[in-house]
Write an enzyme that holds these catalytic residues in place. Sequence first.
Site, PDB file in Angstrom:
ATOM      1  N   GLY A 107       1.033  -5.676   0.743  1.00 29.45           N
ATOM      2  CA  GLY A 107       0.103  -5.868  -0.362  1.00 29.45           C
ATOM      3  C   GLY A 107       0.768  -6.374  -1.619  1.00 29.45           C
ATOM      4  O   GLY A 107       0.125  -7.043  -2.442  1.00 29.45           O
ATOM      5  N   GLU A 116       0.849  -9.987  -1.176  1.00 29.47           N
ATOM      6  CA  GLU A 116      -0.529 -10.478  -1.279  1.00 29.47           C
ATOM      7  C   GLU A 116      -0.978 -10.586  -2.738  1.00 29.47           C
ATOM      8  O   GLU A 116      -1.710 -11.519  -3.092  1.00 29.47           O
ATOM      9  CB  GLU A 116      -1.463  -9.564  -0.483  1.00 29.47           C
ATOM     10  N   ALA A 138       0.834  -1.209   0.000  1.00 27.82           N
ATOM     11  CA  ALA A 138       0.000   0.000   0.000  1.00 27.82           C
ATOM     12  C   ALA A 138       0.867   1.257   0.000  1.00 27.82           C
ATOM     13  O   ALA A 138       1.966   1.276   0.546  1.00 27.82           O
ATOM     14  CB  ALA A 138      -0.913  -0.001   1.219  1.00 27.82           C
TER      15      ALA A 138
END
Length: 265
Positions: free
Chosen positions: A118, A121, A73
């Site tokens: 992220g 991910e 992020a």
Amino acid sequence: MAERSEQRFGEFVAVRREGFVAELVLDRPKAMNAVSSEMARSLGAACDALAADPAVRVTVLTSSNDRAFCVGADLKERNSFSDADLVRQRPTARAAYTGVLELPMPTVAAVHGFALGGGFELALACDVIVADATAVVGLPEVSVGVIPGGGGTQLLPRRVGAARAAELVFTARRVEAAEARELGLVDVLAEDARTGALELAGRIAANSPVGLRAAKKAMRLGQGLDLRAGLEVEDAAWRSVAFSGDRAEGVAAFNEKRKPNWPGE
């Protein structure tokens, strides 16, 4: 020679197509592909377009940055958010991660450099992760007061088991390539992640597109079910392909000792 094309989705995401393989490129190199709201929207839109394209047999997720796959992020943007901003942004962020996770064709992540938070991910949302010696992966969210919120708390335990995932999430530690391969955080170590991922995608794309999508659906839907229920999922997927043009072509090509020309239906 396979036809090549490129389509932009906003400033930070591109989709390059060559033959039956699509390359989904994270293209915000100046920020090491930190996922801003704008980039998340673009990634979601790109995934919607790919999901609707039956000609794509495999998607490879890559980076245009030579130091990072994706650092997660955009914390600089997040630092300016009010609580209300963060709530409003959440569906946009989720759509980006679930967009990759729910792509109907096989997906391969090419991890070069940092894949953190992220970023990791997004890789975990893919079916196979190819990395090279530069790779550094991890879910460090608890070190900044949050949790992995792009699927990490669910995808990592399914990949490496509950205890291993707990150790990695709770310590927020970074894992380099060799250990990542040993722990199952990545699947393949290649000399160059992008080259290795595209080569793997080419081998996958030689197979039936109908079969590939049905096999992925069966594995995804069956995960977490008991064996009896999982076998019912598998049977439903088998029935969806058993009378397809691809099955007929595959059997004919085998008997005629030639490469199949998949109709894709």
